[in-house]
Design a protein around this motif. Sequence first.
Motif, short mmCIF file in Angstrom:
data_model
loop_
_atom_site.label_atom_id
_atom_site.label_comp_id
_atom_site.label_asym_id
_atom_site.label_seq_id
_atom_site.Cartn_x
_atom_site.Cartn_y
_atom_site.Cartn_z
N TYR A 261 1.96 5.02 -2.69
CA TYR A 261 3.22 5.14 -1.94
C TYR A 261 3.84 3.77 -1.71
CZ TYR A 261 6.25 6.01 2.11
OH TYR A 261 7.31 6.06 2.97
N ASN A 262 3.00 2.79 -1.32
CA ASN A 262 3.50 1.44 -1.08
C ASN A 262 4.03 0.81 -2.37
OD1 ASN A 262 2.89 1.56 1.62
ND2 ASN A 262 0.93 0.51 1.42
N ASN A 263 3.32 1.03 -3.48
CA ASN A 263 3.78 0.49 -4.76
C ASN A 263 5.12 1.10 -5.17
OD1 ASN A 263 1.53 -1.11 -4.89
ND2 ASN A 263 0.48 0.09 -6.45
N THR A 264 5.27 2.39 -4.86
CA THR A 264 6.55 3.04 -5.16
C THR A 264 7.68 2.41 -4.34
OG1 THR A 264 5.40 5.13 -5.62
CG2 THR A 264 7.76 5.25 -5.18
N LYS A 265 7.40 2.15 -3.07
CA LYS A 265 8.41 1.50 -2.23
C LYS A 265 8.73 0.10 -2.74
CE LYS A 265 7.11 1.73 2.09
NZ LYS A 265 7.29 1.65 3.55
N GLN A 266 7.70 -0.62 -3.22
CA GLN A 266 7.94 -1.96 -3.74
C GLN A 266 8.78 -1.91 -5.01
OE1 GLN A 266 7.12 -3.15 -0.80
NE2 GLN A 266 6.61 -5.01 -1.90
N PHE A 267 8.53 -0.90 -5.84
CA PHE A 267 9.36 -0.73 -7.05
C PHE A 267 10.81 -0.48 -6.66
CE2 PHE A 267 11.39 2.24 -9.97
CZ PHE A 267 11.30 1.56 -11.17
N ILE A 268 11.01 0.44 -5.68
CA ILE A 268 12.37 0.73 -5.20
C ILE A 268 13.02 -0.52 -4.64
CG2 ILE A 268 13.70 2.04 -3.51
CD1 ILE A 268 11.63 4.27 -3.77
N ILE A 314 4.77 -3.91 -11.12
CA ILE A 314 4.57 -3.76 -9.67
C ILE A 314 3.74 -2.52 -9.37
CG2 ILE A 314 5.82 -3.19 -7.54
CD1 ILE A 314 7.99 -5.16 -8.45
N GLY A 315 3.80 -1.53 -10.24
CA GLY A 315 3.00 -0.32 -10.05
C GLY A 315 1.50 -0.57 -10.12
N PHE A 316 1.09 -1.74 -10.59
CA PHE A 316 -0.33 -2.07 -10.69
C PHE A 316 -0.79 -2.97 -9.54
CE2 PHE A 316 1.01 -1.05 -14.99
CZ PHE A 316 -0.02 -0.24 -15.43
N ASN A 317 0.04 -3.09 -8.50
CA ASN A 317 -0.38 -3.87 -7.34
C ASN A 317 -1.68 -3.35 -6.76
OD1 ASN A 317 1.80 -5.59 -7.44
ND2 ASN A 317 2.95 -4.58 -5.81
N MET A 435 -2.49 -9.42 -12.24
CA MET A 435 -2.29 -10.19 -13.47
C MET A 435 -1.28 -9.51 -14.40
SD MET A 435 -3.88 -12.91 -13.03
CE MET A 435 -3.55 -13.59 -14.65
N TRP A 436 -1.10 -8.19 -14.24
CA TRP A 436 -0.07 -7.51 -15.02
C TRP A 436 1.31 -8.06 -14.66
CZ3 TRP A 436 -1.21 -4.65 -19.10
CH2 TRP A 436 -2.48 -4.06 -19.17
N LEU A 437 1.53 -8.30 -13.38
CA LEU A 437 2.81 -8.85 -12.96
C LEU A 437 2.98 -10.28 -13.44
CD1 LEU A 437 5.42 -8.51 -11.39
CD2 LEU A 437 4.21 -9.21 -9.31
N VAL A 438 1.92 -11.07 -13.34
CA VAL A 438 1.97 -12.45 -13.83
C VAL A 438 2.30 -12.45 -15.33
CG1 VAL A 438 0.64 -14.55 -14.23
CG2 VAL A 438 0.40 -13.32 -12.07
N GLY A 439 1.63 -11.57 -16.08
CA GLY A 439 1.89 -11.48 -17.51
C GLY A 439 3.31 -11.06 -17.82
N SER A 440 3.83 -10.10 -17.04
CA SER A 440 5.20 -9.63 -17.29
C SER A 440 6.22 -10.73 -17.00
CB SER A 440 5.49 -8.40 -16.44
OG SER A 440 5.57 -8.73 -15.06
N ILE A 441 5.96 -11.56 -15.98
CA ILE A 441 6.86 -12.66 -15.66
C ILE A 441 6.85 -13.70 -16.78
CG2 ILE A 441 7.21 -14.61 -14.09
CD1 ILE A 441 6.27 -12.80 -11.80
#
Length: 518
Positions: A261-268, A314-317, A435-441
Amino acid sequence: MDLLEFSRDRKMMSVLCSRNQLNVLFSKGAPESIIARCTTILCNDDGSIVPLTADIRAELTSRFHSFAGKETLRCLALALKWMPSGQQMLSFDDERDLTFIGLVGMLDPPRAEVRNAMLSCMTAGIRVIVVTGDNKSTAESLCRKIGAFDHFIEFSERSYTASEFEELPPLQQTLALQRMALFTRVEPSHKRMLVEALQNQNEVVAMTGDGVNDAPALKKADIGIAMGSGTAVAKSASDMVLADDNFASIVAAVAEGRAIYNNTKQFIRYMISSNIGEVVCIFVAAVLGIPDTLAPVQLLWVNLVTDGLPATAIGFNKQDSDVMKAKPRKVNEAVVSGWLFFRYLVIGAYVGLATVAGFIWWFVYADSGPKLPYVELMNFDTCPTRETTYPCSIFDDRHPSTVSMTVLVVVEMFNALNNLSENQSLLVVPPWSNMWLVGSIIITMLLHILILYVHPLSVLFSVTPLSWDDWMVVFYLSIPVIIIDEVLKFFSRNPIGLRLRLWFRRSDLLPKRELRDK
């Protein structure tokens, strides 16, 4: 020869046995039910049968409460009755005038992890009600042994048997539901009644069960949870089935659900703040009367490529360390409250302003730019109709829009790091936690550099290579988004910001969740 099945109203079962022309009825069940049906007792010393006097009955009751209370034993009482030799069938009337044989105590210790699981629920604002068909003394003693209800000053006002609860007037039943922690001697019908009563008080109810008779309550509950060892009917009526029949697994599932739920909010949050930034950028440019800071193809690149990869990552937070410390939102509370949307607006506004600032910087202050007076930039559209000290072609230069586009990309990458957690600082949840976010950046920045410095792509996207000084300005304009969000997170975490959060909660921006009628 014959059997009287266990029933919840009798709380006992009986069987008729025959041996050597002797018929005997054997009964077992809840001590209070068996003792009430006994008129005699079998003596251990000589095997004689004597009347069950009031004193002996009181002693048996005391011994039973000792087993159930102090020793937390689940107790069964045993009794017998000699029947006529020719009798082949049993009736409920035969379960009278029994001879008491004894008590059997069974130790069913709680799992070691139950205490911490229940305490985690309470910390998270999740109210736990222990619902059981066991004796009240046994259940109370077990709860004390777990230690999960040690914070209650008076436990007696929070523990009710089903019969005690039904005898209360309606108003007292309502009050009892609000403080109830233990509900004993419960039948399946009481479970459904409990679910409905709590839902009428606007509670979101999760109910566990394993039997066929539990199916109505599981179906009625907002979240029905069946035991893996339960019946197929219970499982089909439930939303979730536990593989290990462990209460701690429910708590783990709650924590995982909160994390999703929190990851969904962060995506939004990331997507909304990005879109707000683009809108603010266009709006501010129009208000200031300066040229469009970004071309349509550049906006398309930012939305599809540079925003898409970090938003997905962000979904992998990872789960926040305090995910089970936050209180649950109310049933009618929006997913995004007024305070949270205010945070989106602040971040989005800065993204837009920083993008415009990069555009203005190149025209007014950059050493490689024309260093125009700001008023000249505002009157760019009249350049061909008046005399100027500079060529009007500078307004077609790709440098300012390239700086703006790069600011927008870089500031969004920093904003993606802000979304590692809703309220936790980057010092607590560092970038390498995802690390998924780091890689995407990294991939996003490489793609952006590619379109800047590879000639065919730079022409396609109307951009031009940037100098080192340009990159430093881009960095200086982008990094404050982290500082701003850290300040907003501080207000969200600490009591000093409570009044602000409550004030902004007055208006909710996204649709509210309605209780589903199952």
